[in-house]
Design an enzyme around this catalytic site. Structure first.
Site, PDB file in Angstrom:
ATOM      1  N   HIS A   1      -2.815  -1.231  -1.396  1.00 53.12           N
ATOM      2  CA  HIS A   1      -2.381  -1.828  -0.135  1.00 53.12           C
ATOM      3  C   HIS A   1      -1.958  -3.280  -0.338  1.00 53.12           C
ATOM      4  CE1 HIS A   1      -3.249  -2.159   4.470  1.00 53.12           C
ATOM      5  NE2 HIS A   1      -2.100  -2.720   4.125  1.00 53.12           N
TER       6      HIS A   1
ATOM      7  N   HIS B   1       1.482  -6.157   0.143  1.00 55.23           N
ATOM      8  CA  HIS B   1       2.804  -6.456   0.706  1.00 55.23           C
ATOM      9  C   HIS B   1       3.392  -7.587  -0.134  1.00 55.23           C
ATOM     10  CE1 HIS B   1       1.902  -4.172   4.445  1.00 55.23           C
ATOM     11  NE2 HIS B   1       0.671  -4.607   4.240  1.00 55.23           N
TER      12      HIS B   1
ATOM     13  N   ARG C   1       6.506  -8.376  -0.447  1.00 61.25           N
ATOM     14  CA  ARG C   1       7.631  -9.018   0.266  1.00 61.25           C
ATOM     15  C   ARG C   1       8.980  -8.887  -0.411  1.00 61.25           C
ATOM     16  NH1 ARG C   1       4.714  -8.717   4.639  1.00 61.25           N
ATOM     17  NH2 ARG C   1       3.291 -10.433   5.064  1.00 61.25           N
TER      18      ARG C   1
ATOM     19  N   ASN D   1       7.103  -1.848   4.174  1.00 57.98           N
ATOM     20  CA  ASN D   1       7.713  -2.657   5.250  1.00 57.98           C
ATOM     21  C   ASN D   1       8.359  -3.920   4.708  1.00 57.98           C
ATOM     22  OD1 ASN D   1       5.053  -3.458   4.688  1.00 57.98           O
ATOM     23  ND2 ASN D   1       4.825  -4.476   6.646  1.00 57.98           N
TER      24      ASN D   1
ATOM     25  N   HIS E   1      -1.631   2.790   9.400  1.00 60.86           N
ATOM     26  CA  HIS E   1      -2.001   1.561  10.087  1.00 60.86           C
ATOM     27  C   HIS E   1      -2.326   2.015  11.501  1.00 60.86           C
ATOM     28  CE1 HIS E   1      -1.526  -2.869  11.053  1.00 60.86           C
ATOM     29  NE2 HIS E   1      -1.837  -2.289  12.182  1.00 60.86           N
TER      30      HIS E   1
ATOM     31  N   ASP F   1      -4.737  -5.612   1.310  1.00 59.10           N
ATOM     32  CA  ASP F   1      -3.778  -5.914   2.380  1.00 59.10           C
ATOM     33  C   ASP F   1      -3.194  -7.313   2.183  1.00 59.10           C
ATOM     34  OD1 ASP F   1      -2.158  -5.559   4.559  1.00 59.10           O
ATOM     35  OD2 ASP F   1      -3.735  -5.828   6.046  1.00 59.10           O
TER      36      ASP F   1
ATOM     37  N   HIS G   1       2.387 -15.184   4.088  1.00 61.81           N
ATOM     38  CA  HIS G   1       3.381 -15.868   4.941  1.00 61.81           C
ATOM     39  C   HIS G   1       3.279 -17.346   4.621  1.00 61.81           C
ATOM     40  CE1 HIS G   1       4.158 -12.361   7.493  1.00 61.81           C
ATOM     41  NE2 HIS G   1       2.857 -12.173   7.565  1.00 61.81           N
TER      42      HIS G   1
HETATM   43 ZN   LIG Z   1      -0.951  -3.892   5.354  1.00 66.48          ZN
END
Ligand SMILES: [Zn+2]
Length: 475
Positions: free
Chosen positions: A82, A84, A86, A116, A208, A339, A343
Site C-alpha cells: 500500500h 502512493h 505519485r 490513483n 478503500h 499508505d 504531499h
Molecule cells: Zn492509500
C-alpha cells in the site's frame, strides 16, 4: 557470484525466533544456520560450533565475506502492498526513484504501488508504462495494483486471462476499489460494477472503505457550521466512524456472499475489527490491513498536527488505536501497509477543504511496529508476519518475504531497542516533512539487503545502483 555470511543474528520469522546466521549466494539465501542451546550451529544434518561458522563458511565458499552483526535482529525485508509513489503525474510530491529510496532506508524491500496516479493505472497499457518507468530506477522490488472503475471490468477480466504475450494476471498485485473517494477520484459507486468485481476470485480485491454519502452529508454539516475554515479536528467527524462502518459492512457482506479474497485497507475503527473478526469465520480469505498512522496517532493529535494528520480514512480515537494494537497482537490484523502518501508542506498548509489527505510514512512503519511491540508486549514474530510474510503470501510473491533457503535475499537488520527521535531531515522524504517529526521511536534500521546486495549499511545508503527487481504475482 557474491557470497555473504550474515553472522550472529537474532533471526525472527512469522513462526520462529532464534539466534543464528544467514548465508547468501548471489541474490538468494542459500542457508539458514540456527544456534542451538549447546552453542552449535545447525543446518539440516550439519552441525559445528557456532563460533567456527565463519571459518567453515570461508573454507567452503572461497572469496566470501563475513559480517558479524553482534546479535542484531534480522527480519525479511518489508513487503508493503500500500504505497502512493505519485508517478506518473505528481513528481513534485514524489516519484518511483525518490520514494523507493525512502522505502529501502526504512527496510521495505518490496512494494506494490496504488493506481490513483495521473493518469490512473486502470488498463494494461497504463500498467505497462508504469512497469517500464520503474525498471532500473527502483531501489526496492516493485509491483503495481490495477484500479477498478465503474466501466473497466472487461479490461481487467481480459488481463486475468493468461496471454502468451502482453500483460496478464502475474503482472499486477491486486484490484483496488475506492468505495470512498480520495486522491485521484477513482470512486466505484455503481452497485452492479461493485458486485461484479467482488465475484472475481483469483485476485485480491483491495478496498478503500468509506461511505461517500455519509461523508458528503457530514461535509455539508461542517461547512454550514464553520464556513471555509473547518478545524482539522473535525476531520474525524467528516470522515466519520459511521462512514467506515457502513462501507465495510457492505464490502464484508459481498465478500461473504461471493467468497471474495477481500483485503480491507487501513482499518481505523474498533467496530470494523469486530466486524472483520466475525466475517473471517465465514470467509477465511478476508484479510485486514492497518498502518502505522492508526497504531501511533489518535484524535488527541489533531490539535498539534492539524493538516499533518489529515489522511483518509481519518485517524480516530484512543480506544480505536488500543483495539488496533490488540488486533495486531492477536493476529486479526494481517498486514501493516504504510499508505505512504506524500504531499508538499505548502499543499498541506492550505485550509481544510483544499489541504490534500495523505501522510509520508514509509520509513516509520518498522520503527512504529517495533515500538508498539515493545509497549504492548507483542512477540516480534507477529511483526515479521505483518511486515513481510503475510503480504508476500497473499499476493503470491513466491520467493520473497521469508528468511529461508531459496528465497531472494531481501533482509532488514535492525536494533529493535535502539531509540531515535525522528527528524524531518533524517528521513529525507522529497516532500520534506513527516508527522512523526519529534517522536521517539525504537528500532533503528542498520542494514538492508535487496536481492543479495547490501544497499544500506549503518543506516545509510551504500551508494550501489538501484537493485529493485520486478515482482511477479502467482495468485
Ligand atoms: Zn492509500
Amino acid at each position: 557470484m557474491t557470497r555473504y555470511l550474515l553472522h550472529n543474528l537474532r533471526i525472527v520469522t512469522g513462526d520462529s525466533d532464534f539466534p543464528g546466521s544467514i548465508a547468501v549466494e548471489g541474490d538468494r539465501i542459500c542457508d539458514v544456520w540456527k544456534k542451538d542451546n549447546d552453542g552449535m550451529a545447525v543446518s539440516g544434518s550439519r552441525a559445528l560450533p557456532f563460533d567456527e561458522l565463519p571459518r567453515y563458511f570461508q573454507t567452503e565458499m572461497p572469496r566470501s565475506e563475513v559480517t558479524d552483526f553482534h546479535g542484531l535482529t534480522a527480519l525479511a525485508g518489508g513487503v508493503d502492498a500500500h504505497v502512493h509513489f505519485r508517478e506518473p503525474g505528481m513528481p513534485h510530491k514524489g516519484d518511483i526513484g525518490s520514494e523507493s529510496l525512502s522505502a529501502m532506508l526504512g527496510g521495505v524491500t518490496s512494494y506494490i504501488d496504488m493506481p490513483n496516479t495521473n493518469p490512473p493505472t486502470i488498463s494494461a497499457a497504463r500498467l505497462s508504462e508504469k512497469l517500464g518507468a520503474a525498471e532500473g530506477r527502483s531501489w526496492a522490488n516493485y509491483g503495481f495494483h490495477i484500479g477498478a472503475t465503474n466501466t473497466n471490468l472487461s479490461e481487467i477480466e481480459s488481463m486475468l486471462e493468461k496471454h502468451e504475450d502482453g500483460i496478464g494476471a502475474r503482472d499486477f498485485g491486486g484490484i483496488k476499489i475506492f468505495m470512498g473517494a480520495s486522491t485521484g477520484n477513482m470512486l466505484v459507486d455503481d452497485n452492479d460494477a461493485l458486485s461484479a468485481f467482488f465475484r472475481i476470485k483469483d485476485k485480491e480485491i483491495l478496498i478503500h472503505s468509506e461511505d461517500e454519502s455519509i461523508i458528503k452529508a457530514n461535509m455539508a454539516k461542517a461547512s454550514s457550521r464553520y464556513g471555509d475554515d473547518i478545524p482539522f479536528q473535525v476531520h474525524k467527524d467528516i470522515r466519520s466512524r459511521q462512514a467506515c462502518i457502513r462501507s465495510t459492512a457492505k464490502a464484508l457482506e459481498l465478500a461473504m456472499r461471493y467468497g471474495t479474497r477481500l483485503h480491507v485497507l487501513h482499518v481505523s475503527t474498533k467496530e470494523e475489527i469486530e466486524m472483520i473478526r466475525a466475517a473471517k469465520q465465514y470467509n477465511p480469505e478476508i484479510t485486514a490491513e492497518t498502518s502505522a498512522n492508526y497504531l501511533w496517532f489518535c484524535s488527541d493529535d489533531y490539535e498539534r498536527l492539524g493538516s499533518h494528520l489529515k489522511c483518509n480514512p481519518s485517524v480516530k480515537d484512543a480506544e480505536d488505536r488500543a483495539a488496533l494494537r490488540e488486533a495486531l497482537k492477536t493476529g486479526l490484523i494481517d498486514t501493516a501497509g504504510s499508505d505512504h502518501a506524500p504531499h508538499l508542506a505548502d499543499e498541506k498548509a492550505r485550509k481544510y477543504m483544499s489541504a490534500p489527505s495523505g501522510l509520508p510514512s514509509i520509513r516509520q512503519t518498522l520503527p512504529v511496529l517495533l515500538t508498539v511491540a515493545a509497549e504492548e508486549d507483542i512477540p516480534l514474530s507477529r511483526i515479521a508476519s505483518v511486515f513481510s510474510e503475510k503480504t508476500a503470501d497473499m499476493f503470491g510473491i513466491r520467493d520473497r518475504g521469508h528468511i529461508k533457503p531459496g528465497c531472494k535475499a531481501d533482509i532488514v537488520i535492525v536494533d529493535p531497542a535502539a531509540e531515535h527521535v525522528v527528524t524531518a531531515n533524517e528521513y529525507g522524504y522529497r516532500c520534506g516533512w513527516t508527522p512523526y517529526e519529534g517522536v521517539r521511536l525504537n528500532g533503528m534500521v542498520k542494514a538492508v539487503y535487496i536481492n543479495g546486495c547490501m544497499c544500506v549499511s549503518d543506516g545509510k545508503a551504500t551508494g550501489v545502483q538501484p537493485q529493485g527487481q520486478r515482482l511477479t504475482f502467482d495468485r
